[in-house]
Design a protein around this motif. Structure first.
Motif, PDB file in Angstrom:
ATOM      1  N   ALA A  68       0.831  -1.204   0.000  1.00 54.41           N
ATOM      2  CA  ALA A  68       0.000   0.000   0.000  1.00 54.41           C
ATOM      3  C   ALA A  68       0.864   1.252   0.000  1.00 54.41           C
ATOM      4  O   ALA A  68       0.529   2.250  -0.654  1.00 54.41           O
ATOM      5  CB  ALA A  68      -0.932  -0.012   1.213  1.00 54.41           C
ATOM      6  N   ASP A  69       1.981   1.225   0.718  1.00 55.33           N
ATOM      7  CA  ASP A  69       2.881   2.387   0.748  1.00 55.33           C
ATOM      8  C   ASP A  69       3.468   2.664  -0.629  1.00 55.33           C
ATOM      9  O   ASP A  69       3.573   3.817  -1.055  1.00 55.33           O
ATOM     10  CB  ASP A  69       4.011   2.149   1.752  1.00 55.33           C
ATOM     11  N   ALA A  70       3.857   1.597  -1.343  1.00 52.42           N
ATOM     12  CA  ALA A  70       4.418   1.769  -2.684  1.00 52.42           C
ATOM     13  C   ALA A  70       3.369   2.323  -3.636  1.00 52.42           C
ATOM     14  O   ALA A  70       3.654   3.193  -4.463  1.00 52.42           O
ATOM     15  CB  ALA A  70       4.963   0.439  -3.196  1.00 52.42           C
ATOM     16  N   ALA A  71       2.134   1.830  -3.518  1.00 55.68           N
ATOM     17  CA  ALA A  71       1.049   2.314  -4.371  1.00 55.68           C
ATOM     18  C   ALA A  71       0.800   3.797  -4.134  1.00 55.68           C
ATOM     19  O   ALA A  71       0.591   4.571  -5.073  1.00 55.68           O
ATOM     20  CB  ALA A  71      -0.215   1.504  -4.114  1.00 55.68           C
ATOM     21  N   GLU A  72       0.822   4.203  -2.870  1.00 63.23           N
ATOM     22  CA  GLU A  72       0.611   5.618  -2.539  1.00 63.23           C
ATOM     23  C   GLU A  72       1.761   6.468  -3.067  1.00 63.23           C
ATOM     24  O   GLU A  72       1.541   7.570  -3.590  1.00 63.23           O
ATOM     25  CB  GLU A  72       0.490   5.780  -1.025  1.00 63.23           C
ATOM     26  N   PHE A  73       2.979   5.944  -2.954  1.00 59.15           N
ATOM     27  CA  PHE A  73       4.155   6.668  -3.453  1.00 59.15           C
ATOM     28  C   PHE A  73       4.044   6.885  -4.959  1.00 59.15           C
ATOM     29  O   PHE A  73       4.221   8.010  -5.457  1.00 59.15           O
ATOM     30  CB  PHE A  73       5.426   5.884  -3.122  1.00 59.15           C
ATOM     31  N   VAL A  74       3.755   5.827  -5.696  1.00 60.68           N
ATOM     32  CA  VAL A  74       3.674   5.923  -7.152  1.00 60.68           C
ATOM     33  C   VAL A  74       2.530   6.848  -7.566  1.00 60.68           C
ATOM     34  O   VAL A  74       2.676   7.676  -8.471  1.00 60.68           O
ATOM     35  CB  VAL A  74       3.502   4.527  -7.785  1.00 60.68           C
TER      36      VAL A  74
END
Length: 361
Positions: free
Chosen positions: A310-316
């Motif tokens: 979820a953190d990577a998705a938010e970052f991207v």
């Protein structure tokens, strides 16, 4: 496009880099790819000198000017011509040829024989290129290592890579800083720190944009960008995020940087470039001159296939939204130094983040 056009041979070099398939020996394969860049740089340095002397810029004309013995009168006017292949980076000149030409075109041999090219081979063991590191210009070496580690057997970058890469971005001149930044990435990969690799990748993006904006590297811009897209940026991501996945988008960012740099120089916001000092150029990319420039010229990001972070998705999502806003703003000819509230609210919307996220656990 005729041979008088400066893009012609660089597009051929790009095609060569993209067409070559990797063999069993990954180190030798990458050295062959780098040889295309080295040879292209040497040719472009000679072509630039010839053009400055009022000569034509075709491969035939460049060869005729610097190496007239390569052309023997015959049915077609000459019977031996390696210069078209050298221009395309597919025929590496001998050391003897480079030395002979360097006598009448001083400094051109350095472009093909510079030890720093070795640093681009990420398939070779990290410290196999320690000698090339020690031959970097002092400002570049000191930006990465400082003065203390020079006597150590194994070189290690400064602990704070963000700071050392910022220093490196302020002294871009030729290709040395770019090659040195790749070694920092190799060092981070050896340490197994994927978050650091992603951060280094963002710095590499900035240094690449500056490198291909002037001098001989400008004449290699398509092939250099292609090399980095194919061989360097895939190593600069994390287990969840890919950096600069689109070659076309990377090329557009480099073109946009040059367009906005020229405009800011005309407006007096950025001073004239001094060789070896790109500190003002760096300010366009680090946010010092506004969020619109920083985000509009930032790297592209993409979730890696299979990622459930979820953190990577938010970052991207956030980086993609900011880049789109920045580019749209700059393309419209306006300036917005601060991200508007509407864009911030869009980024903070959990519904939008969820919409772009596959199965997040």
């Amino acid at each position: 496009m005729s041979d008088e056009g400066y893009d012609t041979y660089d597009l051929k070099r790009r095609a060569t880099l993209l067409a070559r398939a990797e063999g069993d020996d990954s180190v030798k394969f990458l050295d062959r790819q780098i040889a295309v860049l080295r040879t292209g740089a040497w040719f472009e340095a000679l072509r630039l000198k010839a053009r400055n002397n009022g000569n034509s810029s075709s491969a035939y004309a460049v060869g005729k000017h610097w190496d007239p013995t390569a052309y023997i009168p015959g049915k077609a006017g000459y019977t031996r011509n390696m210069w078209a292949k050298r221009a395309a980076g597919t025929h590496v000149p001998s050391r003897r040829t480079c030395t002979q030409i360097d006598e009448i075109a001083p400094g051109t041999r350095d472009w093909i024989e510079a030890p720093c090219w070795r640093l681009l081979n990420c398939n070779r063991a990290l410290h196999a290129d320690a000698l090339a590191l020690r031959e970097l210009p002092p400002p570049i070496f000191d930006a990465i290592f400082g003065s203390e580690p020079s006597d150590r057997k194994l070189l290690r970058t400064k602990d704070l890579q963000d700071i050392c890469l910022d220093e490196l971005a302020a002294c871009v001149n030729g290709i040395q800083a770019l090659c040195a930044a790749v070694w920092v990435l190799r060092d981070a990969r050896e340490n197994g720190d994927q978050c650091t690799c992603l951060e280094v990748g963002a710095h590499l993006h900035r240094i690449l944009l500056m490198t291909v904006s002037f001098g001989v590297p400008f004449l290699l811009r398509s092939s250099l960008i292609t090399f980095f897209h194919r061989h360097i940026f895939p190593l600069a991501g994390s287990c969840d995020v890919v950096i600069n996945p689109s070659l076309m988008e990377l090329q557009v960012s480099a073109d946009d940087f040059l367009v906005h740099l020229t405009r800011l120089e005309d407006e007096g916001v950025v001073g004239d470039h001094q060789p070896g000092d790109t500190s003002q150029w760096r300010m366009m990319l680090d946010g010092s001159l506004g969020d619109d420039l920083c985000h509009g010229l930032s790297p592209g990001y993409e979730l890696r296939a299979g990622s459930t972070s979820a953190d990577a998705a938010e970052f991207v999502f956030s980086r993609t939204a900011l880049k789109a806003w920045g580019k749209e703003t700059l393309d419209g000819g306006s300036r917005q130094p601060v991200v508007p509230i509407s864009v911030r609210r869009q980024i903070q919307s959990s519904d939008l983040i969820d919409a772009m996220t596959p199965a997040v656990s």
